[in-house]
Design an enzyme around this catalytic site. Structure first.
Site, PDB file in Angstrom:
ATOM      1  N   HIS A 144       0.824  -1.211   0.000  1.00 22.38           N
ATOM      2  CA  HIS A 144       0.000   0.000   0.000  1.00 22.38           C
ATOM      3  C   HIS A 144       0.856   1.259   0.000  1.00 22.38           C
ATOM      4  O   HIS A 144       0.457   2.288  -0.555  1.00 22.38           O
ATOM      5  CB  HIS A 144      -0.905   0.016   1.230  1.00 22.38           C
ATOM      6  N   ASP A 151      -7.608  -1.637  -1.134  1.00 19.75           N
ATOM      7  CA  ASP A 151      -8.529  -2.592  -0.522  1.00 19.75           C
ATOM      8  C   ASP A 151      -9.937  -2.127  -0.858  1.00 19.75           C
ATOM      9  O   ASP A 151     -10.305  -0.980  -0.563  1.00 19.75           O
ATOM     10  CB  ASP A 151      -8.349  -2.623   0.998  1.00 19.75           C
ATOM     11  N   GLU A 233      -6.241 -12.323   0.664  1.00 19.39           N
ATOM     12  CA  GLU A 233      -7.215 -11.294   1.044  1.00 19.39           C
ATOM     13  C   GLU A 233      -8.105 -10.988  -0.153  1.00 19.39           C
ATOM     14  O   GLU A 233      -7.639 -10.406  -1.138  1.00 19.39           O
ATOM     15  CB  GLU A 233      -6.498 -10.018   1.508  1.00 19.39           C
ATOM     16  N   HIS A 236      -7.909  -7.230  -1.508  1.00 21.12           N
ATOM     17  CA  HIS A 236      -6.606  -6.597  -1.737  1.00 21.12           C
ATOM     18  C   HIS A 236      -6.178  -6.752  -3.203  1.00 21.12           C
ATOM     19  O   HIS A 236      -5.992  -7.870  -3.687  1.00 21.12           O
ATOM     20  CB  HIS A 236      -5.583  -7.269  -0.806  1.00 21.12           C
TER      21      HIS A 236
END
Length: 262
Positions: A144, A151, A233, A236
């Site tokens: 990130h 996300d 995830e 993500h």
């Protein structure tokens, strides 16, 4: 009185000779970064780390405003995905975008504080906090911070906003059935956002039916625009190729971080 006057004069002379410490200026974002709302104002933003509704239970360092900042390339790709979704009656919703390194450092300090487990019952009920590093839920660097990772989820339109979390309210496991989790206006993805649980793995075989369709729907829409999913995830995604594949930035999330724009 003469002695007092001399002493006072000397005191002011010393004070005047002392140079005040200069605050270091906050780092700024490179020109390649933009506010997502400037590229596509229709994408819903629910910036969780600006609020206490995250796995730490408090607003996170570096989040000065509830805004999504990304590289222009990633923001433009989201805009293209959004146009496709809007035509079908859906919208993207982002939970987190660019994340300053100071926020990642905050997560690391939190993970090492084993006494702070205020949000365990929602975000990591089946994981011992001593395992967060070993199991890969917390790391000392995050993609990130490079500016091309986001996300996000999908919301069916029209959508009411998710109600705010009230600190201290009873927590519910993030992996529970939709009606038993904290409410979210997202379509049902099988777990809540930031669920530290293997059920959040995108292709976990226990995810079936509508939940499987929804995860595949999100992945298909984003992959057509160059985003790659992190298998652990479902929320993500990273835009490829990254503009800054090896740089981890630390400018705070605030409009003034972009203030050098003409």
């Amino acid at each position: 009185m003469r002695r007092l006057a001399v002493a006072v004069t000397a005191l002011f002379a010393v004070a005047g000779a002392t140079t005040p410490a200069q605050a270091r200026p906050e780092p700024k974002a490179p020109m390649e970064f933009v506010a997502l709302s400037d590229v596509d104002p229709t994408i819903i933003q629910e910036m969780r780390y600006f609020t206490p509704h995250n796995f730490t239970g408090v607003p996170v360092d570096g989040y000065r405003r509830p805004m999504c900042i990304l590289t222009r390339a990633a923001a433009t790709a989201l805009h293209k995905a959004q146009r496709e979704l809007l035509a079908e009656g859906y919208s993207l919703k982002v939970y987190d975008c660019y994340r300053p390194q100071r926020a990642v450092d905050w997560f690391v300090r939190w993970a090492k504080d084993l006494d702070d487990q205020r949000m365990k019952a929602e975000f990591y009920p089946r994981v011992d906090k001593t395992r967060l590093f070993a199991d890969g839920y917390i790391a000392e660097q995050s993609g990130h911070s490079r500016g091309s990772t986001v996300d996000l989820t999908v919301v069916r339109l029209p959508a009411l906003p998710t109600r705010p979390y009230l600190p201290g309210e009873p927590l519910k496991p993030c992996y529970g059935p939709r009606q038993a989790r904290f409410p979210d206006n997202s379509i049902d993805m099988g777990t809540g956002f930031d669920c530290f649980d293997t059920l959040a793995h995108t292709d976990d075989p226990r995810i079936t039916g509508a939940q499987r369709v929804h995860r595949d729907f999100l992945r298909d829409v984003l992959s057509r625009q160059g985003f790659v999913n992190l298998p652990e995830e479902w929320w993500h995604y990273t835009f490829q190729p990254e503009v800054f594949p090896d740089t981890y930035f630390d400018f705070p999330i605030a409009r003034r971080s972009l203030a050098h724009r003409p």
